[in-house]
Design a protein around this motif. Structure first.
Motif, PDB file in Angstrom:
ATOM      1  N   TYR B 299       9.753  -5.042  24.505  1.00  0.00           N
ATOM      2  CA  TYR B 299      10.432  -3.809  24.117  1.00  0.00           C
ATOM      3  C   TYR B 299      10.625  -2.910  25.329  1.00  0.00           C
ATOM      4  CZ  TYR B 299      10.875   1.041  22.901  1.00  0.00           C
ATOM      5  OH  TYR B 299      11.294   2.329  22.890  1.00  0.00           O
ATOM      6  N   ALA B 300       9.535  -2.730  26.086  1.00  0.00           N
ATOM      7  CA  ALA B 300       9.597  -1.814  27.227  1.00  0.00           C
ATOM      8  C   ALA B 300      10.647  -2.286  28.228  1.00  0.00           C
ATOM      9  CB  ALA B 300       8.228  -1.719  27.902  1.00  0.00           C
ATOM     10  N   ASP B 301      10.705  -3.601  28.399  1.00  0.00           N
ATOM     11  CA  ASP B 301      11.672  -4.168  29.334  1.00  0.00           C
ATOM     12  C   ASP B 301      13.102  -3.858  28.884  1.00  0.00           C
ATOM     13  OD1 ASP B 301      12.482  -5.622  31.528  1.00  0.00           O
ATOM     14  OD2 ASP B 301      12.710  -7.452  30.334  1.00  0.00           O
ATOM     15  N   ALA B 302      13.380  -4.135  27.615  1.00  0.00           N
ATOM     16  CA  ALA B 302      14.728  -3.922  27.097  1.00  0.00           C
ATOM     17  C   ALA B 302      15.089  -2.440  27.131  1.00  0.00           C
ATOM     18  CB  ALA B 302      14.839  -4.463  25.675  1.00  0.00           C
ATOM     19  N   ASN B 303      14.148  -1.619  26.724  1.00  0.00           N
ATOM     20  CA  ASN B 303      14.394  -0.182  26.664  1.00  0.00           C
ATOM     21  C   ASN B 303      14.668   0.393  28.053  1.00  0.00           C
ATOM     22  OD1 ASN B 303      14.409   2.280  25.068  1.00  0.00           O
ATOM     23  ND2 ASN B 303      12.620   2.841  26.296  1.00  0.00           N
ATOM     24  N   ALA B 304      13.904  -0.104  29.031  1.00  0.00           N
ATOM     25  CA  ALA B 304      14.110   0.374  30.398  1.00  0.00           C
ATOM     26  C   ALA B 304      15.501  -0.021  30.890  1.00  0.00           C
ATOM     27  CB  ALA B 304      13.043  -0.196  31.324  1.00  0.00           C
ATOM     28  N   GLY B 305      15.933  -1.206  30.479  1.00  0.00           N
ATOM     29  CA  GLY B 305      17.272  -1.643  30.870  1.00  0.00           C
ATOM     30  C   GLY B 305      18.343  -0.733  30.322  1.00  0.00           C
ATOM     31  N   VAL B 306      18.169  -0.331  29.065  1.00  0.00           N
ATOM     32  CA  VAL B 306      19.168   0.527  28.427  1.00  0.00           C
ATOM     33  C   VAL B 306      19.212   1.895  29.105  1.00  0.00           C
ATOM     34  CG1 VAL B 306      19.757   1.731  26.297  1.00  0.00           C
ATOM     35  CG2 VAL B 306      18.988  -0.633  26.212  1.00  0.00           C
ATOM     36  N   LEU B 307      18.063   2.399  29.486  1.00  0.00           N
ATOM     37  CA  LEU B 307      18.005   3.770  29.988  1.00  0.00           C
ATOM     38  C   LEU B 307      18.047   3.866  31.508  1.00  0.00           C
ATOM     39  CD1 LEU B 307      15.397   5.357  27.556  1.00  0.00           C
ATOM     40  CD2 LEU B 307      17.865   5.269  27.371  1.00  0.00           C
ATOM     41  N   ALA B 308      18.277   2.757  32.178  1.00  0.00           N
ATOM     42  CA  ALA B 308      18.253   2.783  33.643  1.00  0.00           C
ATOM     43  C   ALA B 308      19.407   3.617  34.190  1.00  0.00           C
ATOM     44  CB  ALA B 308      18.354   1.365  34.189  1.00  0.00           C
TER      45      ALA B 308
END
Lengths: 369, 500
Positions: B299-308
């Motif tokens: 989750y953290a990985d995907a979320n960080a990608g979205v908010l980068a």
């Protein structure tokens, strides 16, 4: 629905084709697509395929970003990757669209636009090699080719059908009928049966611009001939007062000084043909580019003799392109025309500048030989 | 196309996620998911989410670009959701279950936004059918007129598609129709007289003056009557539909293009809010409820990608979600109102906490009433700007590259608002439909500091004149000087002109 996007995609490709055709002269003379050549495709920067809108100019606009950095810091070096202005968070519409197109298709477009006749190759049948390819399964064969997995699959299928398979004690014993073997088919292996022998004068009088023209022209000749034969080999010969064979890179980069003896190149070419390319099997295309300034009348005479006896009888076409140069006298083309005006195996063309490349290609390839 | 049946484990997941979402107070239409392979996903995305669009090559172009950038690993469409009732959402086949969970939570919030935000209140919720009808009409025209003719005309219309008035659905632009008395007054040229006694009348309302007034008024009326349109009109497409000499099918095509442009306009007007809202809720739902311990890293990985964020690019997801969080915090702590605004002490502001607890209420209110411009205008504060490290950038002629220009709050905010105004598009109005009394069209670019892209402007003008069939003029400013571009029979000319 999958049909639907295919239709729209097809329309798009058709439009692209039209655009390329329209701008072919420009692409040919600029040679910008040569730099972007991939293995089987070229990518072409196409302007204004997209629909125009009233929109803001980029440079005045600027935008907002988020993150570290001081005032005055540059936002990345790569010039192409411009930061997104316009709609918040979106990239700006690119002005140039890089379109990938196969070399085959490009050749077709060129053929249509220049009205090039298709070439009737000779000796195709003889040159095709056959290759074994393991692509099938059969029930007999040597044990070394037994297909383990398929054999056991067959065995388990049979055991289940016979009711002798016990899931609790899964013992599978293949019998002879279960055995499956790999089998092969003979497939024709396309082999090249055409060879282009490029010869270029690299004497001092041939400058960078002249070489660029040769480079662009040879790219298009390659493209067209490749589309006409199963495979095309290219050989490269450079010469000043001496001739030698080189690879493609060296061919376009070398610059020698000194005099010019064209006969040296023709000699090497004739030897190459005699040794490696029997003319009943090969379609042979020697192309020679020079600024037309030969060393002596004697040498020109030797050239004519060489062509008559050792080159022309074996080739489909002998093409001579004379690139205009401020130093060359341009005499050679006149000599050739004088001797071979009647001979339709010889084509000569004077290339005055980059814009003339397209016409010269047409002269070379327009005969359909 | 391969529509995968919606598998049971995803249906369970949907139920679970939607349950959480409803408990948080999200209010959305029923959502129908479809699982698509990447090819179909790209296809649907190329059609703007509507597989039923009319045939046009541009969709093929978008498809090729999407497919390429997917195949090269540059981009991947995780999810798509369409503003309809019931809402359709597409999931990418082969995404991990954690990804699908994030997407579902994200989609719930999107649909909640579609349903409740004021700027979506006028959209057609049966747009799938709407698009299909458009497609049927276009096909019918193609059968009669020929595909090339119609497709070519669609190109022309699409070139003008951004010349609409996206706010017109929510406000009244035209003045109230005048009463018959007013009209009569104007036409007979009555001039208001001051009250006076009979013997004083010629002094208080001197006849010369009355006469002069009368003339002046008549002149005005004449001018106004000659003006067409009466006041500059922003919905250029509507003007063309009404007044250009079009064939029936051409008008129909233009109407279709305009309809679809209006349908998509609110999405462009609320991009930051919509994505911010969805990101806010996916992270809240997942981190507070839906995640299992094993899924946290994914989750953290995907979320960080979205908010980068990356230099020189504004990430609407990031900006939106941070703004919503900041609003929630401020209204929870009572950091608003007169007292807060007037407080000068940073120290005091930092420790300000009145325990008002209105945060949750406030963000729901904001998602209902605001669009990107009002959202940024009201909630993008100095504190927020500094904390989130915003900067404005521009092109530096000196170094020939894009540079950070300023971190000054006012400049950053101005730049941001400028970019959002009219969805980042230049404002073009119809100034005169009978320019110089030769039934030419005069468009005016309302210049707000940025010149038009001149190459594109020329091509677009050419298209406009094909619709209008008479010459079309565009008044704009180039490098501070007034310019009149003119297109007659496809030929462009340019002269300097006064830009008033």
């Amino acid at each position: 629905m999958s049909q639907k996007i295919d239709l729209d995609h097809g329309r798009f490709r058709q439009i692209i084709r039209g655009k390329i055709k329209q701008n072919l002269r420009k692409y040919i003379s600029q040679g910008e697509m040569i730099a972007k050549k991939g293995k089987d495709t070229v990518s072409i920067p196409l302007p204004s395929v997209d629909i125009p809108h009233f929109k803001h100019g980029d440079k005045q606009q600027g935008g907002v970003g988020q993150g570290e950095g001081d005032v005055g810091d540059s936002l990345g070096q790569d010039g192409e990757e411009q930061p997104g202005a316009g709609e918040a968070g979106d990239r700006p519409g690119d002005h140039l669209l890089d379109i990938e197109i196969s070399i085959q298709e490009l050749a077709e477009i060129m053929g249509e636009e220049l009205e090039l006749p298709r070439i009737q190759p000779k000796g195709t049948e003889k040159i095709v090699a056959w290759k074994d390819k393991y692509s099938g399964i059969r029930t007999t064969g040597p044990e070394s080719l037994r297909h383990f997995r398929r054999t056991y699959k067959q065995a388990i299928r049979r055991q289940i059908a016979m009711g002798t398979y016990d899931p609790k004690n899964p013992v599978i014993v293949p019998i002879k009928d279960d055995k499956r073997y790999r089998s092969w088919k003979k497939e024709p292996l396309p082999q090249s049966n055409a060879v282009i022998i490029y010869m270029m004068d690299v004497s001092g009088s041939m400058g960078d611009e002249q070489k660029e023209i040769v480079r662009i022209e040879s790219f298009w000749i390659d493209t067209w001939l490749t589309s006409q034969y199963h495979g095309v080999e290219s050989r490269f010969i450079i010469h000043d007062a001496m001739a030698k064979e080189v690879d493609r890179d060296t061919f376009f980069k070398t610059r020698e000084s000194g005099g010019t003896m064209i006969s040296s190149a023709y000699k090497l070419c004739a030897k190459m043909i005699a040794d490696e390319y029997p003319s009943e099997l090969w379609n042979i295309y020697p192309f020679h580019f020079s600024d037309g300034d030969n060393w002596s009348v004697d040498d020109t005479h030797t050239c004519v003799e060489l062509l008559k006896k050792e080159v022309l009888p074996f080739v489909n076409l002998f093409a001579y392109g004379q690139v205009e140069s401020p130093y060359g006298s341009g005499q050679f083309i006149k000599d050739l025309t004088e001797h071979f005006d009647e001979d339709e195996r010889v084509v000569t063309s004077e290339i005055k500048g980059k814009d003339a490349i397209m016409d010269s290609i047409k002269e070379f390839l327009g005969k359909g030989r | 196309m391969t529509i995968k049946r919606f598998p049971a484990y995803l249906r369970d997941m949907q139920e679970e996620v939607e349950g959480y979402a409803k408990n948080y107070g999200l209010d959305f239409y029923p959502i129908l998911y479809e699982v698509l392979d990447y090819k179909t996903m790209n296809e649907v995305a190329a059609y703007g989410g509507f597989p039923t669009r009319y045939p046009h090559w541009r969709f093929g172009m978008d498809y090729e670009q999407l497919s390429k950038s997917y195949e090269w690993g540059l981009s991947k469409i995780y999810e798509m959701v369409i503003n309809t009732n019931p809402a359709y959402a597409y999931l990418l086949e082969g995404n991990s279950l954690t990804d699908q969970k994030i997407v579902m939570a994200h989609v719930c919030a999107h649909v909640d936004f579609f349903k409740n935000n004021y700027f979506f209140s006028k959209t057609n919720r049966k747009m799938i059918d709407g698009m299909a009808n458009h497609a049927a009409r276009v096909r019918r025209h193609m059968e009669r007129q020929g595909q090339d003719v119609v497709e070519d005309y669609i190109d022309v219309c699409l070139s003008l598609e951004n010349l609409i008035d996206p706010m017109s659905a929510y406000i009244t632009r035209t003045a109230k129709p005048r009463t018959p008395e007013q009209i009569e007054d104007e036409e007979t040229g009555q001039v208001g007289r001051l009250r006076s006694k009979g013997y004083m009348d010629s002094f208080i309302n001197p006849p010369e003056y009355i006469e002069a007034q009368k003339k002046k008024k008549e002149e005005e009326v004449k001018k106004a009557r000659r003006r067409f349109p009466e006041s500059p009109q922003r919905d250029v497409l509507a003007f063309l539909i009404e007044h250009a000499p079009l064939e029936h099918w051409q008008r129909d095509v233009l109407e279709i293009v305009r309809d679809e442009a209006y349908y998509f306009a609110p999405q462009a007007m609320t991009k930051i809010m919509n994505e911010g809202w969805a990101s806010y809720w996916h992270s809240k739902i997942l981190t507070e409820k839906a995640l299992t311990a094993a899924e946290v890293i994914d989750y953290a990985d995907a979320n960080a990608g979205v908010l980068a964020t990356s230099p020189g690019r504004l990430n609407p997801y990031k900006l939106g979600v941070e703004l919503f969080r900041s609003i929630e915090e401020r209204w929870n702590k009572g950091q608003y109102g007169k007292e807060w605004d007037e407080c000068e002490s940073m120290e005091q502001k930092r420790n300000w906490d009145r325990r008002t607890g209105f945060g949750a209420n406030r963000i729901f209110e904001v998602r209902k009433l605001y669009n990107d411009i009002t959202f940024i205008d009201e909630f993008f504060t100095l504190e927020f700007c500094v904390e989130q490290k915003f900067y404005s950038f521009g092109f530096s002629e000196r170094s020939g590259s894009w540079e950070i220009m300023s971190r000054d709050f006012k400049k950053v905010k101005d730049q941001m608002l400028k970019q959002l105004t009219n969805r980042g598009q230049p404002v073009i109005v119809v100034e005169d439909g009978n320019f110089e009394n030769k039934s030419e069209l005069l468009l005016r670019h309302i210049h707000e500091g940025t010149d038009l892209d001149s190459g594109q402007a020329r091509d677009t003008l050419r298209n406009a004149s094909r619709v209008w069939t008479r010459p079309v003029n565009l008044l704009t400013k180039v490098e501070g000087k007034g310019k009149l571009l003119r297109c007659e029979d496809g030929n462009l000319s340019e002269r300097s002109a006064e830009y008033l």
